[in-house]
Scaffold this motif. Structure first.
Motif, PDB file in Angstrom:
ATOM      1  N   ALA A 107       0.731  -1.214   0.568  1.00  0.00           N
ATOM      2  CA  ALA A 107      -0.173  -0.153   0.098  1.00  0.00           C
ATOM      3  C   ALA A 107       1.222   1.212   0.466  1.00  0.00           C
ATOM      4  CB  ALA A 107      -0.798   0.142   1.065  1.00  0.00           C
ATOM      5  N   ILE A 108       1.910   1.321   0.553  1.00  0.00           N
ATOM      6  CA  ILE A 108       2.777   2.423   1.311  1.00  0.00           C
ATOM      7  C   ILE A 108       3.520   2.871  -0.649  1.00  0.00           C
ATOM      8  CG2 ILE A 108       5.301   3.706   1.860  1.00  0.00           C
ATOM      9  CD1 ILE A 108       3.972   2.097   4.305  1.00  0.00           C
ATOM     10  N   VAL A 109       4.297   1.586  -1.081  1.00  0.00           N
ATOM     11  CA  VAL A 109       5.403   1.454  -2.123  1.00  0.00           C
ATOM     12  C   VAL A 109       3.546   2.395  -3.029  1.00  0.00           C
ATOM     13  CG1 VAL A 109       5.885   0.037  -4.486  1.00  0.00           C
ATOM     14  CG2 VAL A 109       6.180   0.114  -1.976  1.00  0.00           C
ATOM     15  N   LEU A 110       2.592   1.879  -3.211  1.00  0.00           N
ATOM     16  CA  LEU A 110       1.368   2.014  -3.918  1.00  0.00           C
ATOM     17  C   LEU A 110       1.020   3.937  -4.246  1.00  0.00           C
ATOM     18  CD1 LEU A 110      -1.344  -0.638  -4.525  1.00  0.00           C
ATOM     19  CD2 LEU A 110       0.809  -0.133  -6.172  1.00  0.00           C
ATOM     20  N   ILE A 111       1.219   3.920  -3.285  1.00  0.00           N
ATOM     21  CA  ILE A 111       0.680   5.472  -1.978  1.00  0.00           C
ATOM     22  C   ILE A 111       1.553   5.922  -3.378  1.00  0.00           C
ATOM     23  CG2 ILE A 111       0.555   6.641  -0.820  1.00  0.00           C
ATOM     24  CD1 ILE A 111      -1.297   5.090   0.956  1.00  0.00           C
TER      25      ILE A 111
END
Length: 156
Positions: free
Chosen positions: A60-64
């Motif tokens: 999720a952090i990488v995608l954000i």
């Protein structure tokens, strides 16, 4: 037992984040939903629940950080550039239907709308007769504030 039924929790999280995204349209909850999907898939491979959580959080952090800015630019790029409301009125020309003075008058905008009008206080001219052309410089309530248009060449 927690690992066995973790797919239910991931499914609920995915649906919840997707539902919130429908209302916010800021792509953050969409990225959280995709991160939860990665957590669900990692659980299908038999990874312990705590590792599923770590994998989902990292995804999720990488995608954000990586995907969300690009998606937001693409979303804003297709915005409607047409002016509307008062923005569409200000700067437009109009024809005088009833003599416009410093306190009263009536004009027809280029789009056909009829507005009450008055001359701008910065205008030295006393009034603009019927058939004259004016430029809308502002809106005060429901009244257009106008200045006369001076033509240096005749209309063809």
């Amino acid at each position: 037992m927690l690992t066995q039924y973790a797919w239910i929790a991931w499914s609920v999280l995915i649906l919840t984040f997707a539902a919130i995204e429908v209302f916010t349209l800021e792509m953050t909850f969409l990225m959280l939903a995709f991160g939860s999907l990665v957590g669900l898939v990692s659980g299908l491979f038999g990874i312990p629940w705590w590792a599923q959580f770590v994998v989902a959080a990292v995804a999720a952090i990488v995608l954000i950080l990586a995907l969300r800015p690009t998606l937001m630019r693409m979303l804003r790029r297709g915005g409607d550039s047409a002016r509307s409301g008062i923005d569409a009125v200000v700067g437009g020309e109009a024809a005088v239907m009833r003599t416009v003075t410093s306190s009263v008058g009536r004009i027809r905008l280029q789009n056909g709308d009829v507005w009450s009008a008055r001359l701008s206080p910065m205008t030295e001219q006393a009034d603009v007769p019927v058939g004259g052309r004016v430029l809308v410089t502002g809106v005060d309530g429901a009244t257009a504030v106008v200045v006369p248009i001076e033509r240096s060449t005749p209309r063809e």
